[in-house]
Design a protein around this motif. Structure first.
Motif, mmCIF file in Angstrom:
data_model
loop_
_atom_site.group_PDB
_atom_site.id
_atom_site.type_symbol
_atom_site.label_atom_id
_atom_site.label_comp_id
_atom_site.label_asym_id
_atom_site.label_seq_id
_atom_site.Cartn_x
_atom_site.Cartn_y
_atom_site.Cartn_z
ATOM 1 N N UNK A 56 0.883 -1.168 0.029
ATOM 2 C CA UNK A 56 0.049 -0.028 0.070
ATOM 3 C C UNK A 56 0.914 1.385 0.098
ATOM 4 N N UNK A 57 2.023 1.315 0.711
ATOM 5 C CA UNK A 57 2.709 2.363 0.681
ATOM 6 C C UNK A 57 3.396 3.069 -0.453
ATOM 7 N N UNK A 58 3.448 1.989 -1.576
ATOM 8 C CA UNK A 58 4.154 2.127 -2.836
ATOM 9 C C UNK A 58 3.149 2.761 -3.790
ATOM 10 N N UNK A 59 1.898 3.050 -3.663
ATOM 11 C CA UNK A 59 1.010 3.455 -4.102
ATOM 12 C C UNK A 59 1.301 5.062 -4.656
ATOM 13 N N UNK A 60 1.183 5.455 -5.952
ATOM 14 C CA UNK A 60 1.327 6.710 -6.375
ATOM 15 C C UNK A 60 0.533 7.962 -5.544
ATOM 16 N N UNK A 61 -0.446 7.651 -5.311
ATOM 17 C CA UNK A 61 -1.541 8.596 -4.370
ATOM 18 C C UNK A 61 -2.022 7.841 -3.124
ATOM 19 N N UNK A 62 -1.317 7.586 -2.184
ATOM 20 C CA UNK A 62 -1.647 7.024 -1.066
ATOM 21 C C UNK A 62 -2.793 7.626 -0.523
ATOM 22 N N UNK A 63 -3.957 6.771 -0.198
ATOM 23 C CA UNK A 63 -4.903 7.351 0.355
ATOM 24 C C UNK A 63 -5.675 6.225 1.313
ATOM 25 N N UNK A 64 -6.684 6.433 1.921
ATOM 26 C CA UNK A 64 -7.550 5.631 2.590
ATOM 27 C C UNK A 64 -8.271 4.532 1.896
ATOM 28 N N UNK A 65 -8.593 5.045 0.571
ATOM 29 C CA UNK A 65 -9.225 3.948 -0.219
ATOM 30 C C UNK A 65 -8.341 3.320 -1.148
ATOM 31 N N UNK A 66 -8.173 2.041 -0.507
ATOM 32 C CA UNK A 66 -7.504 0.884 -1.100
ATOM 33 C C UNK A 66 -7.750 0.485 -2.481
ATOM 34 N N UNK A 67 -9.096 0.561 -3.017
ATOM 35 C CA UNK A 67 -9.802 0.105 -4.278
ATOM 36 C C UNK A 67 -8.880 1.230 -5.092
ATOM 37 N N UNK A 68 -8.802 2.584 -5.038
ATOM 38 C CA UNK A 68 -8.030 3.578 -5.846
ATOM 39 C C UNK A 68 -6.732 2.880 -6.049
ATOM 40 N N UNK A 69 -5.895 2.478 -4.965
ATOM 41 C CA UNK A 69 -4.542 2.072 -5.115
ATOM 42 C C UNK A 69 -4.571 0.664 -6.058
ATOM 43 N N UNK A 70 -5.564 -0.284 -5.879
ATOM 44 C CA UNK A 70 -5.446 -1.343 -6.864
ATOM 45 C C UNK A 70 -5.694 -0.964 -8.162
ATOM 46 N N UNK A 71 -6.873 0.177 -8.463
ATOM 47 C CA UNK A 71 -6.937 0.545 -9.710
ATOM 48 C C UNK A 71 -5.654 1.183 -10.345
ATOM 49 N N UNK A 72 -4.790 1.744 -9.498
ATOM 50 C CA UNK A 72 -3.647 2.433 -10.056
ATOM 51 C C UNK A 72 -2.848 0.889 -10.510
ATOM 52 N N UNK A 73 -2.547 0.096 -9.706
ATOM 53 C CA UNK A 73 -1.526 -1.065 -9.899
ATOM 54 C C UNK A 73 -2.040 -1.542 -11.405
ATOM 55 N N UNK A 74 -3.342 -2.034 -11.453
ATOM 56 C CA UNK A 74 -3.884 -2.838 -12.707
ATOM 57 C C UNK A 74 -3.876 -1.807 -13.983
ATOM 58 N N UNK A 75 -3.973 -0.715 -13.775
ATOM 59 C CA UNK A 75 -3.996 0.355 -14.898
ATOM 60 C C UNK A 75 -2.352 0.294 -15.534
ATOM 61 N N UNK A 76 -1.399 0.309 -14.884
ATOM 62 C CA UNK A 76 -0.059 0.166 -15.065
ATOM 63 C C UNK A 76 0.614 -0.994 -15.311
ATOM 64 N N UNK A 77 -0.105 -2.177 -15.392
ATOM 65 C CA UNK A 77 0.340 -3.484 -15.487
ATOM 66 C C UNK A 77 0.594 -3.939 -16.636
ATOM 67 N N UNK A 78 1.665 -4.734 -16.917
ATOM 68 C CA UNK A 78 2.003 -5.529 -18.290
ATOM 69 C C UNK A 78 0.565 -5.743 -18.851
ATOM 70 N N UNK A 79 0.414 -5.331 -20.310
ATOM 71 C CA UNK A 79 -0.829 -5.601 -21.061
ATOM 72 C C UNK A 79 -0.947 -7.177 -21.334
ATOM 73 N N UNK A 80 0.012 -7.972 -21.283
ATOM 74 C CA UNK A 80 0.274 -9.394 -21.687
ATOM 75 C C UNK A 80 -0.523 -10.079 -20.612
ATOM 76 N N UNK A 81 -0.731 -9.468 -19.196
ATOM 77 C CA UNK A 81 -1.511 -10.089 -18.420
ATOM 78 C C UNK A 81 -2.674 -9.833 -17.980
ATOM 79 N N UNK A 82 -3.586 -10.540 -17.472
ATOM 80 C CA UNK A 82 -4.982 -10.017 -17.120
ATOM 81 C C UNK A 82 -5.171 -10.444 -15.657
#
Length: 86
Positions: free
Chosen positions: A39-65
């Motif tokens: 969680x500490x590695x999120x670009x914009x850490x906040x109390x909303x962890x769903x936003x953090x997961x969205x950030x992770x998924x949006x930047x992840x390698x497109x060859x993986x789902x």
């Protein structure tokens, strides 16, 4: 049935998993990757962890789902990805 559960050894940290199965005599191979995100590695850490997961998924390698989001802790969340089939 589109999915089955396969037990894998409980290993902490990241894992690369390759599974070969025969379905009606035809061999198929599937690749999975389990990664741990802090969680500490999120670009914009906040109390909303769903936003953090969205950030992770949006930047992840497109060859993986996204395959599965694991049980989060106070420090991290494990996420399982499946390699896309062409």
């Amino acid at each position: 049935m589109s999915a089955i559960a396969i037990q894998i050894p409980q290993i902490s940290g990241e894992q690369d998993i390759e599974v070969e199965v025969k379905i009606n005599g035809q061999k198929r191979s599937y690749n999975y990757r389990v990664e741990v995100f802090y969680w500490a590695d999120c670009d914009n850490p906040s109390d909303d962890r769903v936003d953090c997961i969205r950030q992770i998924l949006s930047k992840y390698d497109s060859e993986w789902e996204l395959y599965q989001i694991g049980l989060p802790t106070d420090e991290l969340v494990p996420i399982t990805f499946r390699k896309k089939r062409g």
